[in-house]
Design a protein around this motif. Structure first.
Motif, PDB file in Angstrom:
ATOM      1  N   VAL A 102       4.990 109.750   2.952  1.00  0.00           N
ATOM      2  CA  VAL A 102       4.921 108.835   4.090  1.00  0.00           C
ATOM      3  C   VAL A 102       3.549 108.968   4.753  1.00  0.00           C
ATOM      4  O   VAL A 102       3.075 110.087   4.993  1.00  0.00           O
ATOM      5  CB  VAL A 102       6.024 109.142   5.124  1.00  0.00           C
ATOM      6  N   PHE A 103       2.921 107.825   5.028  1.00  0.00           N
ATOM      7  CA  PHE A 103       1.654 107.781   5.749  1.00  0.00           C
ATOM      8  C   PHE A 103       1.829 106.902   6.982  1.00  0.00           C
ATOM      9  O   PHE A 103       2.631 105.968   6.971  1.00  0.00           O
ATOM     10  CB  PHE A 103       0.542 107.183   4.884  1.00  0.00           C
ATOM     11  N   GLU A 104       1.065 107.195   8.025  1.00  0.00           N
ATOM     12  CA  GLU A 104       0.976 106.268   9.144  1.00  0.00           C
ATOM     13  C   GLU A 104       0.008 105.162   8.747  1.00  0.00           C
ATOM     14  O   GLU A 104      -1.098 105.436   8.273  1.00  0.00           O
ATOM     15  CB  GLU A 104       0.494 106.979  10.403  1.00  0.00           C
ATOM     16  N   ALA A 105       0.405 103.918   8.938  1.00  0.00           N
ATOM     17  CA  ALA A 105      -0.396 102.794   8.466  1.00  0.00           C
ATOM     18  C   ALA A 105      -1.751 102.708   9.157  1.00  0.00           C
ATOM     19  O   ALA A 105      -2.733 102.277   8.551  1.00  0.00           O
ATOM     20  CB  ALA A 105       0.379 101.490   8.655  1.00  0.00           C
ATOM     21  N   LYS A 106      -1.829 103.141  10.398  1.00  0.00           N
ATOM     22  CA  LYS A 106      -3.052 102.960  11.180  1.00  0.00           C
ATOM     23  C   LYS A 106      -4.256 103.690  10.579  1.00  0.00           C
ATOM     24  O   LYS A 106      -5.400 103.242  10.728  1.00  0.00           O
ATOM     25  CB  LYS A 106      -2.838 103.408  12.627  1.00  0.00           C
ATOM     26  N   ASP A 107      -4.030 104.814   9.911  1.00  0.00           N
ATOM     27  CA  ASP A 107      -5.134 105.529   9.268  1.00  0.00           C
ATOM     28  C   ASP A 107      -4.801 105.841   7.813  1.00  0.00           C
ATOM     29  O   ASP A 107      -5.203 106.868   7.264  1.00  0.00           O
ATOM     30  CB  ASP A 107      -5.480 106.805  10.034  1.00  0.00           C
ATOM     31  N   ALA A 108      -4.079 104.925   7.197  1.00  0.00           N
ATOM     32  CA  ALA A 108      -3.560 105.165   5.843  1.00  0.00           C
ATOM     33  C   ALA A 108      -4.670 105.369   4.819  1.00  0.00           C
ATOM     34  O   ALA A 108      -4.588 106.271   3.989  1.00  0.00           O
ATOM     35  CB  ALA A 108      -2.659 104.006   5.421  1.00  0.00           C
ATOM     36  N   LEU A 109      -5.730 104.552   4.849  1.00  0.00           N
ATOM     37  CA  LEU A 109      -6.752 104.636   3.810  1.00  0.00           C
ATOM     38  C   LEU A 109      -7.430 105.999   3.780  1.00  0.00           C
ATOM     39  O   LEU A 109      -7.641 106.571   2.704  1.00  0.00           O
ATOM     40  CB  LEU A 109      -7.786 103.516   3.975  1.00  0.00           C
ATOM     41  N   ASP A 110      -7.761 106.526   4.953  1.00  0.00           N
ATOM     42  CA  ASP A 110      -8.408 107.844   5.004  1.00  0.00           C
ATOM     43  C   ASP A 110      -7.479 108.930   4.471  1.00  0.00           C
ATOM     44  O   ASP A 110      -7.911 109.813   3.719  1.00  0.00           O
ATOM     45  CB  ASP A 110      -8.813 108.183   6.440  1.00  0.00           C
ATOM     46  N   ASN A 111      -6.212 108.873   4.844  1.00  0.00           N
ATOM     47  CA  ASN A 111      -5.278 109.918   4.441  1.00  0.00           C
ATOM     48  C   ASN A 111      -4.806 109.770   3.002  1.00  0.00           C
ATOM     49  O   ASN A 111      -4.481 110.772   2.352  1.00  0.00           O
ATOM     50  CB  ASN A 111      -4.088 109.949   5.402  1.00  0.00           C
ATOM     51  N   ILE A 112      -4.753 108.541   2.496  1.00  0.00           N
ATOM     52  CA  ILE A 112      -4.427 108.343   1.078  1.00  0.00           C
ATOM     53  C   ILE A 112      -5.505 108.996   0.216  1.00  0.00           C
ATOM     54  O   ILE A 112      -5.216 109.659  -0.781  1.00  0.00           O
ATOM     55  CB  ILE A 112      -4.299 106.843   0.746  1.00  0.00           C
ATOM     56  N   LYS A 113      -6.742 108.813   0.599  1.00  0.00           N
ATOM     57  CA  LYS A 113      -7.855 109.397  -0.150  1.00  0.00           C
ATOM     58  C   LYS A 113      -7.747 110.913  -0.227  1.00  0.00           C
ATOM     59  O   LYS A 113      -8.086 111.532  -1.243  1.00  0.00           O
ATOM     60  CB  LYS A 113      -9.178 108.991   0.511  1.00  0.00           C
ATOM     61  N   LEU A 114      -7.247 111.532   0.842  1.00  0.00           N
ATOM     62  CA  LEU A 114      -7.138 112.995   0.910  1.00  0.00           C
ATOM     63  C   LEU A 114      -5.770 113.511   0.465  1.00  0.00           C
ATOM     64  O   LEU A 114      -5.531 114.727   0.473  1.00  0.00           O
ATOM     65  CB  LEU A 114      -7.395 113.455   2.353  1.00  0.00           C
ATOM     66  N   ASN A 115      -4.854 112.581   0.094  1.00  0.00           N
ATOM     67  CA  ASN A 115      -3.455 112.963  -0.178  1.00  0.00           C
ATOM     68  C   ASN A 115      -2.884 113.759   0.993  1.00  0.00           C
ATOM     69  O   ASN A 115      -2.173 114.757   0.827  1.00  0.00           O
ATOM     70  CB  ASN A 115      -3.340 113.785  -1.471  1.00  0.00           C
ATOM     71  N   LYS A 116      -3.220 113.318   2.197  1.00  0.00           N
ATOM     72  CA  LYS A 116      -2.768 113.975   3.420  1.00  0.00           C
ATOM     73  C   LYS A 116      -1.566 113.204   3.959  1.00  0.00           C
ATOM     74  O   LYS A 116      -1.706 112.163   4.584  1.00  0.00           O
ATOM     75  CB  LYS A 116      -3.902 114.001   4.446  1.00  0.00           C
ATOM     76  N   TYR A 117      -0.374 113.738   3.724  1.00  0.00           N
ATOM     77  CA  TYR A 117       0.850 113.028   4.068  1.00  0.00           C
ATOM     78  C   TYR A 117       1.220 113.240   5.537  1.00  0.00           C
ATOM     79  O   TYR A 117       1.148 114.354   6.048  1.00  0.00           O
ATOM     80  CB  TYR A 117       2.014 113.503   3.198  1.00  0.00           C
ATOM     81  N   PHE A 118       1.671 112.187   6.178  1.00  0.00           N
ATOM     82  CA  PHE A 118       2.261 112.316   7.507  1.00  0.00           C
ATOM     83  C   PHE A 118       3.624 112.998   7.385  1.00  0.00           C
ATOM     84  O   PHE A 118       4.010 113.808   8.216  1.00  0.00           O
ATOM     85  CB  PHE A 118       2.401 110.938   8.155  1.00  0.00           C
ATOM     86  N   ASP A 119       4.334 112.664   6.317  1.00  0.00           N
ATOM     87  CA  ASP A 119       5.622 113.281   6.013  1.00  0.00           C
ATOM     88  C   ASP A 119       5.909 113.029   4.540  1.00  0.00           C
ATOM     89  O   ASP A 119       5.239 112.208   3.890  1.00  0.00           O
ATOM     90  CB  ASP A 119       6.733 112.686   6.885  1.00  0.00           C
TER      91      ASP A 119
END
Length: 218
Positions: free
Chosen positions: A120-137
Motif C-alpha cells: 500500500v502506498f499513499e497516492a500523494k507521494d506514490a512515485l517517490d516511494n514506488i521508486k524506493l519500494n517504501k511501503y506505507f503499509d
C-alpha cells in the motif's frame, strides 16, 4: 553460372523470409498498452504494459498479460516503472490487477509477489516511494502450519479496506484488510486460530468476521 544465378535469385527471397520471421517475433515480444487507470485527485496516470498471447490456429491461447506498470505524474511529466520485486512470480500471469486506486484516490495498492502479498502506498507521494519500494503499509498471510500463502487481490471495499484471497493447495480463502485500523479480517472456519498476517510493522492475528466459500486457485 547457373549456380550463381540461383544464388542471386533466391538469396534475397530467403533474406526477406528471415527478416519477416525476425520482425514477427519482435512484434510478438513487444510490449503493448493493455489498460490505463488515472488518479484524478493527484493527476497520476497508471499505464499497464504487457503482451498479447495469441495463437493463429487456436482460440484457447488468446489472452493479455500485464508485465509492468508505468506511473506518470501528468503535472511534472515524471515517470516511474513498477515491476513486482519478487522474481519468482515472473510466470504468474495474473499477478497484476488494474483496480489499484482506492475509491477516494488516497491509496494505491500494488502486488509485491504472489507469496509476498500486497503493498500500500499513499497516492500523494506514490512515485517517490514506488521508486524506493517504501511501503506505507503491506499485508501478507500465512498459516501457522505451512508457509506463506498465495495472494490474489479482489477489490476495494471502501476508502481504506480491500478484500483479497489467500491460500495454498487449490483453496483460496477470503480476507479483508483495513489500512486505517491495521486489522485483518478472515472468512473461514477457525481462521483466527490458524492464520497469521504480517503488515508493515508487526504480526497480526486475523479477526473472524463470518464465512465465505473458498474458491479454487487458478
Amino acid at each position: 553460372m547457373k549456380f550463381l544465378f540461383y544464388i542471386y535469385v533466391f538469396l534475397p527471397i530467403f533474406g526477406f523470409i528471415s527478416c519477416n520471421s525476425a520482425s514477427s517475433k519482435a512484434e510478438n515480444d513487444k510490449s503493448i498498452i493493455i489498460a490505463e487507470s488515472k488518479n484524478s485527485k493527484y493527476d497520476i496516470k497508471a499505464i499497464f504494459y504487457g503482451i498479447h498471447n495469441k495463437a493463429t490456429d487456436s482460440n484457447e491461447l488468446d489472452y493479455k498479460v500485464i508485465r509492468y506498470i508505468i506511473f506518470k505524474d501528468e503535472k511534472s511529466g515524471k515517470e516511474i516503472k513498477y515491476v513486482a520485486p519478487e522474481k519468482q512470480t515472473e510466470q504468474a500471469t495474473d499477478l497484476y490487477f488494474t483496480d489499484i486506486w482506492s475509491p477516494n484516490e488516497e491509496y494505491l495498492i500494488l502486488p509485491i509477489g504472489k507469496f509476498e502479498g500486497l503493498a500500500v502506498f499513499e497516492a500523494k507521494d506514490a512515485l517517490d516511494n514506488i521508486k524506493l519500494n517504501k511501503y506505507f503499509d503491506k499485508i501478507k498471510v500465512k498459516s501457522e502450519n505451512s508457509g506463506w500463502f498465495w495472494h490474489d487481490f479482489e477489490k476495494w471495499e471502501d476508502d481504506s479496506t480491500f478484500s483479497f484471497r489467500a491460500g495454498l493447495s487449490g483453496d483460496m480463502f477470503a480476507f479483508k484488510y483495513s489500512i486505517a485500523n491495521a486489522e485483518l479480517y478472515c472468512y473461514q472456519e477457525k481462521c483466527e486460530e490458524r492464520n497469521i498476517g504480517l503488515n508493515n510493522k508487526i504480526e497480526i492475528k486475523a479477526i473472524k468476521k463470518g464465512d465465505v466459500e473458498p474458491k479454487k486457485i487458478h
